[in-house]
Scaffold this active site. Structure first.
Site, PDB file in Angstrom:
ATOM      1  N   ILE A  55     -20.807  14.542  14.256  1.00  0.00           N
ATOM      2  CA  ILE A  55     -20.887  13.352  13.404  1.00  0.00           C
ATOM      3  C   ILE A  55     -20.557  12.120  14.239  1.00  0.00           C
ATOM      4  O   ILE A  55     -19.458  12.008  14.791  1.00  0.00           O
ATOM      5  CB  ILE A  55     -19.916  13.457  12.211  1.00  0.00           C
ATOM      6  CG1 ILE A  55     -20.208  14.721  11.384  1.00  0.00           C
ATOM      7  CG2 ILE A  55     -19.997  12.207  11.329  1.00  0.00           C
ATOM      8  CD1 ILE A  55     -19.212  14.982  10.268  1.00  0.00           C
ATOM      9  N   THR A  56     -21.500  11.187  14.345  1.00  0.00           N
ATOM     10  CA  THR A  56     -21.212   9.944  15.057  1.00  0.00           C
ATOM     11  C   THR A  56     -20.443   9.010  14.123  1.00  0.00           C
ATOM     12  O   THR A  56     -20.658   8.995  12.916  1.00  0.00           O
ATOM     13  CB  THR A  56     -22.491   9.246  15.572  1.00  0.00           C
ATOM     14  OG1 THR A  56     -23.274   8.789  14.455  1.00  0.00           O
ATOM     15  CG2 THR A  56     -23.331  10.181  16.433  1.00  0.00           C
ATOM     16  N   GLY A  57     -19.520   8.246  14.701  1.00  0.00           N
ATOM     17  CA  GLY A  57     -18.687   7.378  13.871  1.00  0.00           C
ATOM     18  C   GLY A  57     -17.822   8.187  12.925  1.00  0.00           C
ATOM     19  O   GLY A  57     -17.573   7.776  11.794  1.00  0.00           O
ATOM     20  N   ASN A  96     -14.771   8.644  12.834  1.00  0.00           N
ATOM     21  CA  ASN A  96     -13.368   8.232  12.761  1.00  0.00           C
ATOM     22  C   ASN A  96     -13.032   7.309  11.596  1.00  0.00           C
ATOM     23  O   ASN A  96     -11.881   6.971  11.390  1.00  0.00           O
ATOM     24  CB  ASN A  96     -12.956   7.541  14.072  1.00  0.00           C
ATOM     25  CG  ASN A  96     -13.782   6.295  14.345  1.00  0.00           C
ATOM     26  OD1 ASN A  96     -15.006   6.385  14.442  1.00  0.00           O
ATOM     27  ND2 ASN A  96     -13.157   5.148  14.462  1.00  0.00           N
ATOM     28  N   SER A  97     -14.024   6.889  10.806  1.00  0.00           N
ATOM     29  CA  SER A  97     -13.714   5.990   9.693  1.00  0.00           C
ATOM     30  C   SER A  97     -14.758   6.106   8.594  1.00  0.00           C
ATOM     31  O   SER A  97     -15.857   6.609   8.811  1.00  0.00           O
ATOM     32  CB  SER A  97     -13.640   4.527  10.178  1.00  0.00           C
ATOM     33  OG  SER A  97     -14.912   4.093  10.637  1.00  0.00           O
ATOM     34  N   GLY A  98     -14.387   5.615   7.410  1.00  0.00           N
ATOM     35  CA  GLY A  98     -15.323   5.529   6.298  1.00  0.00           C
ATOM     36  C   GLY A  98     -16.020   6.822   5.971  1.00  0.00           C
ATOM     37  O   GLY A  98     -15.417   7.894   5.882  1.00  0.00           O
ATOM     38  N   TYR A 106     -29.483  -6.313  10.648  1.00  0.00           N
ATOM     39  CA  TYR A 106     -29.113  -5.028  10.042  1.00  0.00           C
ATOM     40  C   TYR A 106     -30.318  -4.375   9.364  1.00  0.00           C
ATOM     41  O   TYR A 106     -30.563  -3.177   9.544  1.00  0.00           O
ATOM     42  CB  TYR A 106     -27.991  -5.243   9.034  1.00  0.00           C
ATOM     43  CG  TYR A 106     -27.461  -3.955   8.449  1.00  0.00           C
ATOM     44  CD1 TYR A 106     -26.737  -3.067   9.234  1.00  0.00           C
ATOM     45  CD2 TYR A 106     -27.673  -3.634   7.112  1.00  0.00           C
ATOM     46  CE1 TYR A 106     -26.243  -1.881   8.711  1.00  0.00           C
ATOM     47  CE2 TYR A 106     -27.184  -2.456   6.566  1.00  0.00           C
ATOM     48  CZ  TYR A 106     -26.466  -1.579   7.372  1.00  0.00           C
ATOM     49  OH  TYR A 106     -25.985  -0.401   6.844  1.00  0.00           O
TER      50      TYR A 106
END
Length: 280
Positions: free
Chosen positions: A8-10, A12-14, A164
């Protein structure tokens, strides 16, 4: 998910952290790919605490750097012969125009190009799985996106919404083109719109700018767990073994805009991305 390997990339949060915890609870070996060692180690401890699993590992990867992505992929492949699930979750919204280490506008460089390179470098490991799955976290913002490949730094008329939305349109075109290329391989790829999730996306990590606004609006947002639900479902549900190239919201396939269904545009983006990342 016992015996399965999930990246899973990212993570560490949300939503990424919520997905990490849920996957670990289900018995998977989870690798959290994070840019910051400090934030990653804090999240790793929290993920282990909440999931009750020790089978979670932190690996560093900066998606804003092709060199970092390649180093990460090499390190990953040296340890893991099989990858069952890849969740391309990490994402940025840059309030002001910034460039990646390789000279691309930051949103596009991280949200699309970094993940494009990472996914392609790990395809062999996904193909080695019994049924490899790729989940791409996109957004309904894609509807106002245009690719602007002739101005990949967005040097003309930059604004955060434009940047974005472009990156999220690219996520969906990438998903559809990759699904076409993976047909018959046993590897699937689907995109998901998580909804309006209360994460730190858009909050400046260094200054904290945007945090008070996020807190003010928090009761309008989904929780990270609610936002991660469809991504986790796409990664695990047995009934989705044959489903690929779709775009989901709340576990339902959504009709895409004509721009996001444009096969010629998807093929053009793929060819351009290959050239930019040095894969061709």
């Amino acid at each position: 998910m016992s015996g399965k390997t999930v990246l899973i990339t990212g993570g560490n949060s949300g939503m990424g952290l919520a997905a990490t915890i849920e996957m670990a609870r289900r018995g998977a070996a989870v690798i959290m790919a994070c840019r910051s060692r400090k934030r990653g180690e804090e999240a790793l401890a929290e993920a282990k605490r909440q999931s009750g699993s020790d089978n979670i590992k932190l690996m560093l990867c900066d998606l804003a750097s092709f060199q970092s992505v390649r180093a990460f992929a090499g390190e990953f492949k040296a340890v893991y012969p099989v990858l069952d699930v890849l969740i391309n979750n990490a994402g940025v919204i840059s309030i002001k125009r910034q460039l990646t280490a390789d000279g691309y506008e930051l949103d596009f460089g991280v949200n699309h190009l970094g993940h494009f390179l990472l996914t392609n470098l790990l395809l062999e490991r996904l193909a080695a799985a019994e049924q490899g799955r790729i989940v791409v976290v996109a957004s309904g913002a894609y509807k106002i996106g245009k690719l602007h490949l002739d101005d990949h730094t967005l040097s003309h008329g930059y604004n955060p919404a434009k940047a974005y939305a472009r990156s999220k349109l690219a996520n969906i075109l990438f998903t559809r083109e990759l699904a076409s290329r993976l047909r018959g391989t046993g590897v699937t790829v689907n995109a998901v719109h998580p909804g309006a999730v209360g994460t730190s996306l858009g909050v400046n990590r260094e200054t904290g700018f945007g945090r008070s606004i996020l807190k003010l609006l928090s009761h309008f947002f989904l929780t990270p767990e609610q936002g991660a639900d469809t991504a986790v479902w796409l990664a695990t549900a047995p009934e989705l073994r044959e489903v690929s190239g779709e775009y989901y919201y709340r576990r339902k396939i959504q009709e895409l805009s004509s721009r996001a269904r444009n096969a010629e545009e998807a093929a053009r983006l793929w060819k351009w991305s290959l050239e930019q990342t040095g894969l061709q």
